[in-house]
Design a protein around this motif. Structure first.
Motif, PDB file in Angstrom:
ATOM      1  N   PHE A   1      -8.107   9.774  -7.158  1.00  0.00           N
ATOM      2  CA  PHE A   1      -8.106  10.234  -8.556  1.00  0.00           C
ATOM      3  C   PHE A   1      -6.732  10.818  -8.844  1.00  0.00           C
ATOM      4  O   PHE A   1      -6.244  11.702  -8.116  1.00  0.00           O
ATOM      5  CB  PHE A   1      -9.184  11.295  -8.797  1.00  0.00           C
ATOM      6  N   ILE A   2      -6.072  10.313  -9.907  1.00  0.00           N
ATOM      7  CA  ILE A   2      -4.727  10.741 -10.271  1.00  0.00           C
ATOM      8  C   ILE A   2      -4.862  11.693 -11.467  1.00  0.00           C
ATOM      9  O   ILE A   2      -5.354  11.303 -12.542  1.00  0.00           O
ATOM     10  CB  ILE A   2      -3.835   9.549 -10.614  1.00  0.00           C
ATOM     11  N   PHE A   3      -4.450  12.926 -11.290  1.00  0.00           N
ATOM     12  CA  PHE A   3      -4.632  13.947 -12.341  1.00  0.00           C
ATOM     13  C   PHE A   3      -3.787  13.644 -13.573  1.00  0.00           C
ATOM     14  O   PHE A   3      -4.221  13.862 -14.702  1.00  0.00           O
ATOM     15  CB  PHE A   3      -4.273  15.337 -11.788  1.00  0.00           C
ATOM     16  N   THR A   4      -2.557  13.150 -13.379  1.00  0.00           N
ATOM     17  CA  THR A   4      -1.713  12.884 -14.543  1.00  0.00           C
ATOM     18  C   THR A   4      -2.249  11.756 -15.401  1.00  0.00           C
ATOM     19  O   THR A   4      -2.044  11.732 -16.616  1.00  0.00           O
ATOM     20  CB  THR A   4      -0.297  12.543 -14.077  1.00  0.00           C
ATOM     21  N   GLU A   5      -2.955  10.796 -14.805  1.00  0.00           N
ATOM     22  CA  GLU A   5      -3.531   9.683 -15.559  1.00  0.00           C
ATOM     23  C   GLU A   5      -4.997   9.917 -15.928  1.00  0.00           C
ATOM     24  O   GLU A   5      -5.567   9.157 -16.713  1.00  0.00           O
ATOM     25  CB  GLU A   5      -3.408   8.396 -14.744  1.00  0.00           C
ATOM     26  N   ASN A   6      -5.622  10.976 -15.336  1.00  0.00           N
ATOM     27  CA  ASN A   6      -7.026  11.324 -15.594  1.00  0.00           C
ATOM     28  C   ASN A   6      -7.929  10.104 -15.377  1.00  0.00           C
ATOM     29  O   ASN A   6      -8.797   9.778 -16.189  1.00  0.00           O
ATOM     30  CB  ASN A   6      -7.199  11.862 -17.023  1.00  0.00           C
ATOM     31  N   ALA A   7      -7.715   9.409 -14.288  1.00  0.00           N
ATOM     32  CA  ALA A   7      -8.492   8.206 -13.988  1.00  0.00           C
ATOM     33  C   ALA A   7      -8.579   8.038 -12.474  1.00  0.00           C
ATOM     34  O   ALA A   7      -7.701   8.497 -11.718  1.00  0.00           O
ATOM     35  CB  ALA A   7      -7.858   6.976 -14.624  1.00  0.00           C
ATOM     36  N   PHE A   8      -9.644   7.327 -12.062  1.00  0.00           N
ATOM     37  CA  PHE A   8      -9.823   7.015 -10.642  1.00  0.00           C
ATOM     38  C   PHE A   8      -9.243   5.632 -10.406  1.00  0.00           C
ATOM     39  O   PHE A   8      -9.624   4.652 -11.059  1.00  0.00           O
ATOM     40  CB  PHE A   8     -11.297   7.045 -10.266  1.00  0.00           C
ATOM     41  N   GLU A   9      -8.303   5.556  -9.475  1.00  0.00           N
ATOM     42  CA  GLU A   9      -7.569   4.317  -9.196  1.00  0.00           C
ATOM     43  C   GLU A   9      -8.158   3.648  -7.950  1.00  0.00           C
ATOM     44  O   GLU A   9      -8.144   4.231  -6.851  1.00  0.00           O
ATOM     45  CB  GLU A   9      -6.100   4.643  -8.974  1.00  0.00           C
ATOM     46  N   PHE A  10      -8.730   2.382  -8.154  1.00  0.00           N
ATOM     47  CA  PHE A  10      -9.214   1.597  -7.008  1.00  0.00           C
ATOM     48  C   PHE A  10      -8.059   0.905  -6.285  1.00  0.00           C
ATOM     49  O   PHE A  10      -8.203   0.475  -5.146  1.00  0.00           O
ATOM     50  CB  PHE A  10     -10.235   0.561  -7.479  1.00  0.00           C
ATOM     51  N   GLY A  11      -6.951   0.777  -6.988  1.00  0.00           N
ATOM     52  CA  GLY A  11      -5.783   0.135  -6.367  1.00  0.00           C
ATOM     53  C   GLY A  11      -5.823  -1.382  -6.490  1.00  0.00           C
ATOM     54  O   GLY A  11      -6.688  -1.964  -7.148  1.00  0.00           O
ATOM     55  N   PRO A  12      -4.899  -2.084  -5.831  1.00  0.00           N
ATOM     56  CA  PRO A  12      -4.877  -3.558  -5.864  1.00  0.00           C
ATOM     57  C   PRO A  12      -6.013  -4.143  -5.020  1.00  0.00           C
ATOM     58  O   PRO A  12      -6.211  -3.744  -3.862  1.00  0.00           O
ATOM     59  CB  PRO A  12      -3.505  -3.903  -5.284  1.00  0.00           C
ATOM     60  N   LEU A  13      -6.776  -5.072  -5.632  1.00  0.00           N
ATOM     61  CA  LEU A  13      -7.907  -5.722  -4.963  1.00  0.00           C
ATOM     62  C   LEU A  13      -7.774  -7.231  -5.122  1.00  0.00           C
ATOM     63  O   LEU A  13      -7.345  -7.736  -6.187  1.00  0.00           O
ATOM     64  CB  LEU A  13      -9.235  -5.251  -5.564  1.00  0.00           C
ATOM     65  N   LEU A  14      -8.153  -7.987  -4.064  1.00  0.00           N
ATOM     66  CA  LEU A  14      -8.098  -9.448  -4.096  1.00  0.00           C
ATOM     67  C   LEU A  14      -9.131  -9.996  -5.066  1.00  0.00           C
ATOM     68  O   LEU A  14     -10.266  -9.507  -5.141  1.00  0.00           O
ATOM     69  CB  LEU A  14      -8.345 -10.019  -2.693  1.00  0.00           C
TER      70      LEU A  14
ATOM     71  N   LEU B   1     -12.103   4.657 -14.985  1.00  0.00           N
ATOM     72  CA  LEU B   1     -11.903   3.810 -13.808  1.00  0.00           C
ATOM     73  C   LEU B   1     -10.819   2.782 -14.124  1.00  0.00           C
ATOM     74  O   LEU B   1     -10.671   2.339 -15.275  1.00  0.00           O
ATOM     75  CB  LEU B   1     -13.201   3.091 -13.428  1.00  0.00           C
ATOM     76  N   GLN B   2     -10.091   2.361 -13.082  1.00  0.00           N
ATOM     77  CA  GLN B   2      -9.087   1.301 -13.242  1.00  0.00           C
ATOM     78  C   GLN B   2      -8.812   0.662 -11.877  1.00  0.00           C
ATOM     79  O   GLN B   2      -8.952   1.309 -10.831  1.00  0.00           O
ATOM     80  CB  GLN B   2      -7.792   1.816 -13.856  1.00  0.00           C
ATOM     81  N   CYS B   3      -8.436  -0.635 -11.932  1.00  0.00           N
ATOM     82  CA  CYS B   3      -8.081  -1.383 -10.719  1.00  0.00           C
ATOM     83  C   CYS B   3      -7.120  -2.521 -11.095  1.00  0.00           C
ATOM     84  O   CYS B   3      -7.007  -2.878 -12.276  1.00  0.00           O
ATOM     85  CB  CYS B   3      -9.319  -1.927 -10.011  1.00  0.00           C
ATOM     86  N   ASP B   4      -6.467  -3.106 -10.107  1.00  0.00           N
ATOM     87  CA  ASP B   4      -5.532  -4.223 -10.321  1.00  0.00           C
ATOM     88  C   ASP B   4      -6.048  -5.440  -9.549  1.00  0.00           C
ATOM     89  O   ASP B   4      -6.289  -5.370  -8.322  1.00  0.00           O
ATOM     90  CB  ASP B   4      -4.130  -3.873  -9.831  1.00  0.00           C
TER      91      ASP B   4
END
Length: 417
Positions: A292-305, A405-408
């Motif tokens: 969880f990134i406080f500056t973006e106020n979102a949980f980052e799943f990161g890069p996923l295939l 939530l967010q992911c790439d």
């Protein structure tokens, strides 16, 4: 002789000055012609009257009798004493005068007629006569004598308790009671037990009335209801002031009311296991996964295939790479029923796409201070950045908790030189 003449001249001079002064009172003499002696008497009387009013009146000295007149007076007194002694010897004894007896007034025959008679009471018609004694006797004949009970035979009355009441002092202004209301039961409020209280299932308004004065019998109790209502969450402290009639003492009942919604803990420190304050600027440090990134106020799943099968989400490899656990805690004062949903089910856009994010379970029932986990997966299907919101809807709470939530989505690439 000269001294006498001068004093006489001075006296005459003062009399002339007084005569020249205007009189304080005017004397009106009679219009009938009077002789000189009568006129002089009138003038003297008027002068005496004015002196009396002014407080200057002096009684004239009695004239001194001459020697011949004194001798005649003494002889007359001696002769009168002798005559009086002779009369006392010669006068016969005085007979006592008997008082005349006043004859009694004849009695007037009165016809008595009863007008109304009920029980021991009756109305009697008696004409008025001027013989008051007879009239009083007639009235007493018809009025029975009062019957006084024998105090020794009468029972002893029960003890009577009386209270000495004093005028109370001026009351101080009481603070207005906010958010609290005192209610009184309709069907009586004395000596109620727990079994007599109004059930919680029934509406309270049907059984109560607004009443702010009560009569409490000696050694008894009453049951009252206190209603708390407000539209704004928070803690409310207030004092219910009670007073006794004809008493200066005040009784305060402190009341505390808490108004709140069923809630869950929305602090990221409690929900997410891994956290970062900000994202580093340069890769590969900028590729953050499951934080969880406080500056973006979102949980980052990161890069996923991309291209993974979401139906195999419960396999260990998918759980380890594509999912994360969120911790949901009930930190409120009431039990909470929480339902979960995704914004992608409502919103349409390139970043919000159905089927990318999913979660289990879709509902939680939490007791006070209870904590449960919810697992969230991310399966991107194309090379781009995906976003979504996990909405936590709490029953009886209009304010949901939103988790961003967010992911790439990425695919393997190789560059050949």
């Amino acid at each position: 002789m000269k001294k006498q003449n001068t004093s006489g001249d001075m006296h005459q001079h003062t009399e002339d000055e007084e005569a020249e002064k205007p009189p304080l009172f005017e004397v009106h003499y009679p219009t009938v012609q009077l002789s000189a002696e009568e006129l002089q008497n009138w003038v003297k009387r008027g002068q005496d009257a004015m002196d009396i009013i002014l407080g200057q009146y002096k009684e004239p000295a009695p004239p001194q009798p001459k020697e011949e007149e004194k001798k005649e007076d003494t002889k007359a007194k001696k002769g009168s004493k002798k005559d009086s002694k002779k009369q006392q010897k010669e006068e016969p004894p005085v007979e006592e005068v008997k008082k005349e007896e006043i004859p009694e007034e004849p009695k007037i025959p009165i016809e008595v007629g009863k007008i109304v008679e009920k029980d021991n009471r009756s109305v009697i018609n008696l004409p008025i006569s001027f013989n008051y004694q007879q009239m009083n006797n007639d009235v007493l004949d018809h009025v029975p004598e009062p019957e006084f009970p024998d105090p020794e035979k009468e029972p002893v009355p029960e003890p009577l308790i009386q209270q000495i009441l004093k005028k109370p002092a001026n009351r101080a202004k009481l603070d207005a009671i906010k958010s609290f209301t005192i209610l009184t039961p309709k069907n009586g409020y004395e000596n109620e037990g727990d079994e007599d209280l109004i059930p919680l299932d029934e509406p309270l308004e049907e059984h109560i009335i607004n009443k702010h004065r009560w009569i409490i019998p000696s050694k008894k109790k009453i049951s009252l209801y206190v209603k708390f209502f407000t539209r704004v969450p928070g803690q409310y402290d207030n004092n219910l002031d009670f007073e006794c009639y004809f008493s200066n003492k005040k009784y305060q009942l402190p009341c505390i009311g808490l108004c709140d919604y069923p809630t869950i803990n929305s602090n990221p420190m409690n929900i997410f296991m891994q956290r970062k304050k900000f994202r580093p600027a340069n890769p590969p440090e900028s590729y953050i996964s499951k934080h969880f990134i406080f500056t973006e106020n979102a949980f980052e799943f990161g890069p996923l295939l991309i291209g993974k099968d979401s139906s195999k989400k419960n396999e260990n490899k998918s759980i380890y790479v594509n999912s994360s656990v969120f911790r949901i805690t009930n930190n409120g004062k009431f039990d909470a029923e929480v339902e979960f949903a995704l914004s992608s089910s409502v919103l349409e856009g390139p970043e919000y796409k159905k089927g990318v994010f999913m979660f289990e379970p879709d509902r939680l029932s939490l007791k006070v201070d209870q904590t449960e986990d919810i697992r969230v997966w991310a399966f991107p299907d194309s090379v781009q950045k995906f976003k979504d919101d996990l909405i936590c809807m709490i029953k009886n709470n209009p304010l949901p908790v939103v988790l961003h939530l967010q992911c790439d989505g990425v695919k393997p690439e190789v560059k050949v030189d």
